[in-house]
Design an enzyme around this catalytic site. Structure first.
Site, mmCIF file in Angstrom:
data_model
loop_
_atom_site.group_PDB
_atom_site.id
_atom_site.type_symbol
_atom_site.label_atom_id
_atom_site.label_comp_id
_atom_site.label_asym_id
_atom_site.label_seq_id
_atom_site.Cartn_x
_atom_site.Cartn_y
_atom_site.Cartn_z
ATOM 1 N N PRO A 113 0.783 -1.242 0.000
ATOM 2 C CA PRO A 113 0.000 0.000 0.000
ATOM 3 C C PRO A 113 0.806 1.278 0.000
ATOM 4 C CG PRO A 113 0.097 -0.874 2.213
ATOM 5 C CD PRO A 113 0.812 -1.874 1.347
ATOM 6 N N CYS A 232 7.621 -11.238 3.611
ATOM 7 C CA CYS A 232 7.156 -11.321 5.003
ATOM 8 C C CYS A 232 6.731 -12.761 5.285
ATOM 9 C CB CYS A 232 6.018 -10.338 5.266
ATOM 10 S SG CYS A 232 4.598 -10.500 4.168
#
Length: 466
Positions: A113, A232
């Site tokens: 984002p 991640c």
């Protein structure tokens, strides 16, 4: 404790062995929260003087701080003014390792984002070129909104796949971030969707996609350039094994030695398939060892020296005299010194929307562009209306007419809800009408327009507080 997929538990137990119990204890702990100060708006020192939150330094991030779980920085006017970006602390390590410098060309390839993009932009200090790309259209729009909120002017937001970009930008960028889409194992503590979607097959699919994206990114990096690969997730298939597969097929790349970094653990070379490359030079962030979610990072260096570039095809800038005359009139009335902006030639029209492109941006005909640069405003019949993004890029010292609403007062809440304000709220140099830059605590947050003793609200409807 959260409910973890059984297959994930079994996998991590086999990988971690005696370290498994310590790892599992991290899922009994609350996840930490972080924000990163935006140096395009405010210095760290000045932010700490006005900060309404309790903060603690994140060891691996120069501009990063932890904040307590009971704080709500996303609901504060300073957030709307772009003074900081709320970001998971581990993710801040990516741009620290990238180490972008003012004047460079940077690509954030999987950008939504916007955490890495806004971090990079702060390091560029308005000098250089940033291409921020996201393949998913809805996420690309969120990315564009965050670029706008933080007042970034030298960033183009695109909505392309990595292969298409590689054909457009061969050997173009000094540094590239590939924060690759992954199985999200490192986010299980905060993301229920990632837990529900996890399967061993999903890990395999992600690894294949990561190798493809990384290979396309390699085409776009200049010789001598630096690329940071991050995920991640904990899976070796998506981390160490992706890196060694990439090094095998790209002998002009090597792992760059960044030495020891506070809070970052070395990679796990025992999780490789072939032992190719020094995987101890990669990094991992473990939730049981650091205050952050799971992350993997590798800094890659492309061999060779920078060569002279071929001439690029430039965009077709607007030459519409009516548009430029309207813009010049507005800037002359509104800015203290309009000359630097009016000396630029890189203005383009998207329909009736006027943008200022970064000078380094090439011709983008045929590309899916969400934000081609700094949105200056809308060209309407016989008038020019400045944009919200332009307001957020300005400082009150740069404009003739501004108001400053206290960040803890009633008036700023009314403004953020879209309400009108009385003229006595304004410092307007005796203006009876015209555009006013709205600030809170001294930092720009949007526009109002003074008419008939009332400040008409121009805060975007889609952003207004309920």
């Amino acid at each position: 404790m959260i409910q973890l997929p059984d297959g994930f538990r079994e996998k991590m137990k086999g990988l971690l062995e005696e370290e498994y119990d310590s790892f599992m204890e991290s899922y009994h702990k609350e996840r930490v929260q972080g924000l990163r100060i935006n140096p395009l708006k405010i210095s760290r020192e000045n932010f700490m003087e006005i900060c309404p939150f309790q903060l603690k330094k994140i060891p691996w991030a120069e501009e990063g701080y932890y904040y307590p779980a009971d704080e709500r920085p996303g609901k504060h006017p300073y957030h709307e003014a772009g003074l900081y970006y709320i970001q998971e602390p581990s993710a801040m390590a990516v741009v620290e390792l990238l180490d972008p410098r003012p004047g460079e060309r940077i690509l954030d390839l999987c950008a939504a984002p916007g955490g890495k993009t806004t971090h990079i932009a702060g390091r560029l200090k308005g000098n250089g070129f940033l291409l921020s790309n996201e393949i998913h259209p809805a996420r690309a729009r969120i990315l564009s909104q965050n670029v706008e909120r933080l007042g970034i002017g030298n960033c183009v937001v695109s909505n392309e796949d990595s292969q298409s970009l590689s054909r457009r930008f061969p050997s173009f960028f000094d540094r590239i971030v590939v924060d690759a889409p992954c199985s999200g194992e490192g986010m299980f503590r905060k993301d229920e969707t990632a837990r529900q979607e996890w399967t061993p097959g999903h890990v395999t699919v992600c690894a294949a996609r990561q190798e493809e994206i990384l290979s396309n990114a390699a085409v776009m990096l200049k010789p001598g350039g630096t690329m940071v690969y991050s995920t991640c997730t904990f899976s070796p298939e998506e981390n160490e094994q992706v890196i060694e597969a990439f090094l095998f097929s790209h002998p002009d790349f090597s792992i760059k030695d960044e030495g020891k970094r506070p809070g970052l653990s070395p990679g796990r070379p025992e999780w490789s398939r072939t032992g190719l490359g020094d995987l101890k030079k990669t990094f991992r962030i473990w939730p049981d060892r650091s205050e952050g979610e799971g992350h993997f990072l590798a800094v890659l260096k492309k061999s060779g020296e920078h060569m002279s570039e071929k001439k690029k095809t430039m965009p077709e800038y607007t030459r519409d005299k009516t548009v430029l005359t309207e813009l010049a009139g507005f800037l002359k009335d509104f800015l203290v010194d309009p000359a630097p902006l009016m000396s630029r030639k890189e203005f383009i029209l998207f329909g009736d929307q006027l943008y200022l492109l970064p000078p380094e941006m090439i011709d983008f005909k045929g590309m899916k562009i969400i934000r081609p640069g700094l949105h200056i405003g809308t060209v309407k019949k016989n008038r020019f209306e400045p944009s919200h993004g332009f307001a957020l890029s300005l400082k009150k010292e740069e404009v003739k007419c501004w108001i400053d609403l206290p960040p803890d007062g009633e008036e700023i809440v009314r403004y953020l809800k879209g309400e009108t304000l009385p003229q006595d709220a304004a410092f307007s140099r005796d203006n009876k009408k015209g555009w006013i830059l709205v600030n809170t605590g001294g930092y720009s947050i949007g526009f109002s327009k003074l008419a008939g003793g009332i400040l008409k609200n121009h805060y975007p409807k889609g952003l207004r507080w309920m």
